[in-house]
Scaffold this active site. Structure first.
Site, short mmCIF file in Angstrom:
data_model
loop_
_atom_site.label_atom_id
_atom_site.label_comp_id
_atom_site.label_asym_id
_atom_site.label_seq_id
_atom_site.Cartn_x
_atom_site.Cartn_y
_atom_site.Cartn_z
N ASP A 277 10.23 0.10 4.40
CA ASP A 277 10.73 -1.26 4.67
C ASP A 277 12.25 -1.26 4.89
O ASP A 277 12.74 -1.79 5.90
CB ASP A 277 10.38 -2.21 3.52
CG ASP A 277 8.93 -2.68 3.56
OD1 ASP A 277 8.35 -2.71 4.66
OD2 ASP A 277 8.39 -3.00 2.49
N LYS B 1 1.86 -3.18 -3.30
CA LYS B 1 2.93 -2.19 -3.15
C LYS B 1 3.28 -1.48 -4.47
O LYS B 1 3.69 -0.34 -4.46
CB LYS B 1 4.18 -2.83 -2.54
CG LYS B 1 3.99 -3.23 -1.08
CD LYS B 1 5.28 -3.75 -0.48
CE LYS B 1 5.06 -4.16 0.97
NZ LYS B 1 6.30 -4.56 1.64
#
Ligand code: NDP
Length: 275
Positions: free
Chosen positions: A104, A68
Site C-alpha cells: 500500500d 490485513k
C-alpha cells in the site's frame, strides 16, 4: 499445473473491489493469462479459503479489510513495510508457505512519483491515522521528507503512530483540533474515511503553502469533497486511484516478476466504473 496466474482478493465486503478488473488489465498489458477472483471471506474463514486457493493452483492473494492483520499470522516471512504497518495486503506462495508484503505505502510513493510530487525535503501534512496511514508512513519517511505532521480526530492514534515511526524520521502526531506549528506544508495527504460520508476534515488555509499539492487517498465519489475544496483554493488535487493501481502493480510484480505500467492501466480503467 495451470497456464494462468491464479490469484484472488479476499475481504468483506468485496463486491465493490476493482482489483479483478485491474489485474485483468495487467495480464493483457504483459501478455499473461490471469485468473483473479474476488472472494468474500471473514477473518475466521481466511486459512480455509487460502487452502482452497492453493488446491486450485493459486500462488498469490491480496487481502483487504478486515483481513490485513489476520494475514500476518499466516505468513512465514514478512517484508519490512508489512512488519512496520503490522498488516499485509499481498501474499505470495513458495515451497515453504506464504510470504507477506504490504504494497500500500510503496504503491502510494510510486503514484506520487508518477505525478511528479517531490518527497525529499518536503513538509508533509497527513490528516487521519487509521490503517492506511500506518501503511504509508514508512515508505514516505524513507524518502526523507523534512517532516511529517500527523493530525487525527483521536489524538492518541496520531501520537502512537508518531512514536512507532519516529526512529525513521521527523514525525509529530497531534489531535485534529491542534494548530500545527512552523512554516506551511508543501503536501497534504488526506487519509480519513470522511469522504465516504460526503465530508472532509477542516483544514486551515495557513497550514498549507499556496503551491501545495493535495493527495486524497479516496477516489470516486468519496474524493469529491476534497476535489471541490482544493479547487476553491486553487490547489492541485489528486485522487487515490493511482495508489490503488500502484499497490496492485507492485503485488503483480511479486507474483509474476513483471511490473505493469500504472499510467497505461489508469488510461484503460474507465472512471465511470469507480464507485
Ligand atoms: P480506518 O477506518 O482505519 O481510519 C479512518 C480514519 O478516518 C481515522 O483516522 C479516523 O479518525 C478518521 N475519521 C473517520 N471519521 C471521521 C470523522 N467524522 N472526523 C474526523 N476523522 C474521521 O480507514 P483507513 O485508514 O483504512 O482508510 C482511510 C481512507 O483511505 C478510506 O476512505 C479508504 O477508502 C482510503 N484508502 C484508499 C486506498 C487506496 O489505495 N487509494 C488504500 C487504503 C485506504 P479516528 O482515528 O479518530 O477514528
Amino acid at each position: 499445473m495451470t497456464d494462468s496466474l491464479r490469484l484472488a482478493v479476499f475481504g468483506d465486503p468485496i463486491s465493490h473491489s476493482l482489483s479483478p478488473r485491474i489485474h485483468s488489465l495487467f495480464g493483457q498489458q504483459l501478455g499473461l493469462a490471469v485468473d483473479y477472483q474476488a472472494i468474500r471471506c471473514t477473518v475466521q474463514e481466511l486459512p480455509q479459503r487460502l487452502e482452497e486457493l492453493v488446491r486450485a493452483g493459486g500462488t498469490g492473494a491480496n487481502l483487504t479489510l478486515p483481513l490485513k492483520q489476520a494475514g500476518l499470522r499466516l505468513c512465514r516471512q514478512l517484508d519490512l513495510p508489512a512488519r512496520l504497518a503490522r498488516a499485509v495486503n499481498t501474499l505470495s506462495l513458495d515451497e515453504q508457505g506464504w510470504r507477506g508484503f504490504n504494497t500500500d505505502g510503496p504503491g502510494l510513493v510510486l503514484d506520487l512519483e508518477r505525478l511528479g510530487i517531490r518527497l525529499g525535503g518536503t513538509r508533509i501534512l497527513i490528516i487521519g491515522a487509521g490503517g492506511a496511514t500506518a501503511g504509508i508512513l514508512a515508505p514516505l519517511l524513507e524518502r526523507r521528507p523534512a517532516c511529517i505532521t500527523l493530525l487525527n480526530r483521536t489524538a492518541e492514534r496520531a501520537t502512537l503512530l508518531a512514536e512507532r515511526y519516529g526512529h525513521l524520521g521527523q514525525i509529530l502526531g497531534l489531535g485534529l483540533d491542534a494548530e500545527p506549528q512552523g512554516p506551511p506544508h508543501d503536501l497534504l495527504i488526506q487519509a480519513t474515511s470522511l469522504g465516504h460520508a460526503g465530508a472532509m476534515p477542516v483544514i486551515a488555509d495557513d497550514w498549507l503553502d499556496q503551491e501545495a499539492r493535495v493527495y486524497d487517498l479516496n477516489y470516486g465519489p468519496a474524493h469529491e469533497p476534497v476535489a471541490r475544496w482544493a479547487e476553491s483554493r486553487g490547489l492541485a488535487a489528486h485522487d487515490g486511484i493511482g495508489m490503488l493501481v500502484g499497490q496492485a502493480a507492485l503485488a503483480f510484480e511479486i507474483w509474476s516478476g513483471q511490473r505493469p505500467s500504472i499510467s497505461a492501466t489508469l488510461a484503460e480503467l474507465p472512471r465511470l466504473a469507480i464507485s
